[in-house]
Design a protein around this motif. Structure first.
Motif, PDB file in Angstrom:
ATOM      1  N   GLU A 109       0.814  -1.217   0.000  1.00 56.10           N
ATOM      2  CA  GLU A 109       0.000   0.000   0.000  1.00 56.10           C
ATOM      3  C   GLU A 109       0.847   1.266   0.000  1.00 56.10           C
ATOM      4  OE1 GLU A 109      -2.645  -0.193   3.290  1.00 56.10           O
ATOM      5  OE2 GLU A 109      -3.849  -1.826   2.459  1.00 56.10           O
ATOM      6  N   LEU A 110       2.069   1.199   0.508  1.00 52.20           N
ATOM      7  CA  LEU A 110       2.901   2.387   0.625  1.00 52.20           C
ATOM      8  C   LEU A 110       3.798   2.583  -0.594  1.00 52.20           C
ATOM      9  CD1 LEU A 110       4.142   2.171   4.338  1.00 52.20           C
ATOM     10  CD2 LEU A 110       2.353   3.654   3.412  1.00 52.20           C
ATOM     11  N   SER A 111       4.020   3.847  -0.930  1.00 54.79           N
ATOM     12  CA  SER A 111       5.038   4.241  -1.888  1.00 54.79           C
ATOM     13  C   SER A 111       5.957   5.214  -1.171  1.00 54.79           C
ATOM     14  CB  SER A 111       4.422   4.915  -3.119  1.00 54.79           C
ATOM     15  OG  SER A 111       3.614   4.014  -3.835  1.00 54.79           O
ATOM     16  N   SER A 112       7.249   5.185  -1.501  1.00 56.60           N
ATOM     17  CA  SER A 112       8.183   6.067  -0.808  1.00 56.60           C
ATOM     18  C   SER A 112       9.296   6.511  -1.748  1.00 56.60           C
ATOM     19  CB  SER A 112       8.787   5.349   0.411  1.00 56.60           C
ATOM     20  OG  SER A 112       9.567   6.237   1.172  1.00 56.60           O
ATOM     21  N   TYR A 113       9.632   7.794  -1.661  1.00 45.77           N
ATOM     22  CA  TYR A 113      10.669   8.373  -2.495  1.00 45.77           C
ATOM     23  C   TYR A 113      11.504   9.355  -1.670  1.00 45.77           C
ATOM     24  CZ  TYR A 113       7.467   6.854  -6.200  1.00 45.77           C
ATOM     25  OH  TYR A 113       6.641   6.115  -6.995  1.00 45.77           O
ATOM     26  N   ILE A 114      12.739   9.600  -2.115  1.00 45.07           N
ATOM     27  CA  ILE A 114      13.498  10.749  -1.645  1.00 45.07           C
ATOM     28  C   ILE A 114      13.385  11.801  -2.731  1.00 45.07           C
ATOM     29  CG2 ILE A 114      15.799  11.693  -1.208  1.00 45.07           C
ATOM     30  CD1 ILE A 114      16.513   9.120   0.203  1.00 45.07           C
ATOM     31  N   MET A 115      12.955  12.993  -2.358  1.00 39.01           N
ATOM     32  CA  MET A 115      12.792  14.088  -3.312  1.00 39.01           C
ATOM     33  C   MET A 115      13.929  15.084  -3.143  1.00 39.01           C
ATOM     34  SD  MET A 115       8.672  14.675  -2.847  1.00 39.01           S
ATOM     35  CE  MET A 115       8.654  16.047  -4.004  1.00 39.01           C
ATOM     36  N   ASN A 116      14.598  15.382  -4.234  1.00 42.67           N
ATOM     37  CA  ASN A 116      15.669  16.368  -4.254  1.00 42.67           C
ATOM     38  C   ASN A 116      15.157  17.597  -4.994  1.00 42.67           C
ATOM     39  OD1 ASN A 116      18.066  14.611  -3.249  1.00 42.67           O
ATOM     40  ND2 ASN A 116      17.141  13.378  -4.849  1.00 42.67           N
ATOM     41  N   CYS A 117      15.009  18.702  -4.261  1.00 42.66           N
ATOM     42  CA  CYS A 117      14.312  19.872  -4.790  1.00 42.66           C
ATOM     43  C   CYS A 117      15.255  21.074  -4.875  1.00 42.66           C
ATOM     44  CB  CYS A 117      13.137  20.227  -3.894  1.00 42.66           C
ATOM     45  SG  CYS A 117      12.134  18.781  -3.432  1.00 42.66           S
ATOM     46  N   PRO A 118      15.348  21.725  -6.030  1.00 45.36           N
ATOM     47  CA  PRO A 118      16.272  22.844  -6.203  1.00 45.36           C
ATOM     48  C   PRO A 118      15.796  24.106  -5.500  1.00 45.36           C
ATOM     49  CG  PRO A 118      14.916  22.589  -8.143  1.00 45.36           C
ATOM     50  CD  PRO A 118      14.574  21.436  -7.240  1.00 45.36           C
ATOM     51  N   PRO A 119      16.690  25.035  -5.237  1.00 41.15           N
ATOM     52  CA  PRO A 119      16.289  26.321  -4.656  1.00 41.15           C
ATOM     53  C   PRO A 119      15.282  27.015  -5.576  1.00 41.15           C
ATOM     54  CG  PRO A 119      18.677  26.067  -4.581  1.00 41.15           C
ATOM     55  CD  PRO A 119      18.157  24.955  -5.436  1.00 41.15           C
ATOM     56  N   GLY A 120      14.303  27.670  -4.980  1.00 46.62           N
ATOM     57  CA  GLY A 120      13.326  28.415  -5.760  1.00 46.62           C
ATOM     58  C   GLY A 120      12.169  27.599  -6.293  1.00 46.62           C
ATOM     59  N   THR A 181       6.590   9.579   1.926  1.00 50.27           N
ATOM     60  CA  THR A 181       5.946   8.272   2.015  1.00 50.27           C
ATOM     61  C   THR A 181       4.444   8.488   2.048  1.00 50.27           C
ATOM     62  OG1 THR A 181       7.804   7.316   3.247  1.00 50.27           O
ATOM     63  CG2 THR A 181       5.702   6.153   3.370  1.00 50.27           C
ATOM     64  N   GLY A 182       3.699   7.675   1.317  1.00 49.96           N
ATOM     65  CA  GLY A 182       2.268   7.867   1.317  1.00 49.96           C
ATOM     66  C   GLY A 182       1.493   6.678   0.796  1.00 49.96           C
ATOM     67  N   THR A 183       0.178   6.771   0.955  1.00 49.46           N
ATOM     68  CA  THR A 183      -0.732   5.734   0.466  1.00 49.46           C
ATOM     69  C   THR A 183      -1.498   6.270  -0.734  1.00 49.46           C
ATOM     70  OG1 THR A 183      -2.431   6.465   2.033  1.00 49.46           O
ATOM     71  CG2 THR A 183      -0.987   4.666   2.731  1.00 49.46           C
ATOM     72  N   LEU A 184      -0.844   7.108  -1.512  1.00 50.66           N
ATOM     73  CA  LEU A 184      -1.458   7.698  -2.688  1.00 50.66           C
ATOM     74  C   LEU A 184      -1.640   6.611  -3.732  1.00 50.66           C
ATOM     75  CD1 LEU A 184      -2.408  10.349  -3.927  1.00 50.66           C
ATOM     76  CD2 LEU A 184      -0.075  10.778  -4.680  1.00 50.66           C
ATOM     77  N   VAL A 185      -2.854   6.059  -3.797  1.00 51.43           N
ATOM     78  CA  VAL A 185      -3.081   4.864  -4.617  1.00 51.43           C
ATOM     79  C   VAL A 185      -2.831   5.107  -6.094  1.00 51.43           C
ATOM     80  CG1 VAL A 185      -4.697   3.818  -3.014  1.00 51.43           C
ATOM     81  CG2 VAL A 185      -5.560   5.391  -4.744  1.00 51.43           C
ATOM     82  N   VAL A 186      -2.961   6.342  -6.564  1.00 50.49           N
ATOM     83  CA  VAL A 186      -2.754   6.594  -7.984  1.00 50.49           C
ATOM     84  C   VAL A 186      -1.288   6.536  -8.365  1.00 50.49           C
ATOM     85  CG1 VAL A 186      -4.842   7.914  -8.380  1.00 50.49           C
ATOM     86  CG2 VAL A 186      -2.818   9.088  -7.561  1.00 50.49           C
ATOM     87  N   LEU A 187      -0.396   6.399  -7.393  1.00 46.10           N
ATOM     88  CA  LEU A 187       1.020   6.204  -7.698  1.00 46.10           C
ATOM     89  C   LEU A 187       1.328   4.741  -7.966  1.00 46.10           C
ATOM     90  CD1 LEU A 187       2.859   8.563  -5.188  1.00 46.10           C
ATOM     91  CD2 LEU A 187       2.713   8.791  -7.654  1.00 46.10           C
ATOM     92  N   GLN A 188       0.336   3.890  -7.778  1.00 48.18           N
ATOM     93  CA  GLN A 188       0.537   2.466  -7.981  1.00 48.18           C
ATOM     94  C   GLN A 188      -0.039   2.050  -9.328  1.00 48.18           C
ATOM     95  OE1 GLN A 188      -1.340   0.606  -4.665  1.00 48.18           O
ATOM     96  NE2 GLN A 188      -0.198   1.766  -3.165  1.00 48.18           N
TER      97      GLN A 188
END
Length: 203
Positions: A109-120, A181-188
């Motif tokens: 049920e879970l999906s998990s990512y590390i997000m790397n986000c630029p300044p701005g 991390t989330g249970t966002l089902v549309v990511l599956q």
């Protein structure tokens, strides 16, 4: 970090339009199902706007497709995620890169990512089913929940219902790195979602 895959906005928009037309859906019908505006989706289809991961997932779900039909996202073959071998991807020129942490198995049920986000970086506002949990690994962001803003720095976390309107932006001159991390089902991938009582045949 492993080599990632980048999707060009023009090719992504063309693919979305092709899938919509194959299903004989008007722009309005797809927008109603995906929960996005006609003007925005029109921009996406023409390659003039780049959807976030969450919005792309909403569109793919509305088309009865999995996110993998639009994002060449490698699948881990086991439960271990090695830092130097982690699958990564990005969506066009948003500047945000995603490292895949979770694996897929029957009933997950879970999906998990590390997000790397630029300044701005500034996100759009999201609202969807499911829940989300974020943990700031480095840098800082401003997260807005239902109009209320919270500044989150290294070590801070936030857990919320996805139906709460939410958005965020990177603060300062350094990148922000966070675990999502989330249970966002549309990511599956709906084709590969296995449910008890279906003999593993999927939806």
């Amino acid at each position: 970090m492993a080599q990632g895959t980048t999707i060009e906005p023009t090719k992504l928009g063309q693919l979305i339009r092709k899938c919509r037309q194959q299903r004989k859906l008007t722009l309005k019908e797809l927008c109603d199902k995906a929960g996005v505006s006609i003007g925005y989706l029109s921009q996406v289809e023409r390659g003039n706007a780049t959807p976030s991961l969450g919005t792309l997932a909403q569109i793919s779900h509305a088309l009865d497709l999995g996110l993998d039909d639009f994002v060449a996202r490698p699948k881990p073959v086991d439960a271990v995620s090695y830092a130097r071998q982690r699958p990564t991807f990005s969506i066009s020129n948003s500047g945000v890169t995603y490292e895949t942490l979770s694996s897929e198995f029957p009933g997950h049920e879970l999906s998990s990512y590390i997000m790397n986000c630029p300044p701005g970086f500034v996100s759009e506002t999201f609202q969807h089913e499911g829940e989300e949990f974020i943990y700031i690994l480095s840098g800082s962001i401003e997260k807005t929940l239902d109009g209320e803003a919270f500044v989150l720095r290294e070590g801070d976390s936030l857990h919320y219902n996805g139906m709460t309107p939410h958005a965020w932006k990177t603060l300062g001159q350094t990148p922000a790195r966070m675990m999502w991390t989330g249970t966002l089902v549309v990511l599956q991938d709906p084709v590969k979602n296995w449910l008890p009582g279906q003999d593993g045949s999927g939806k």
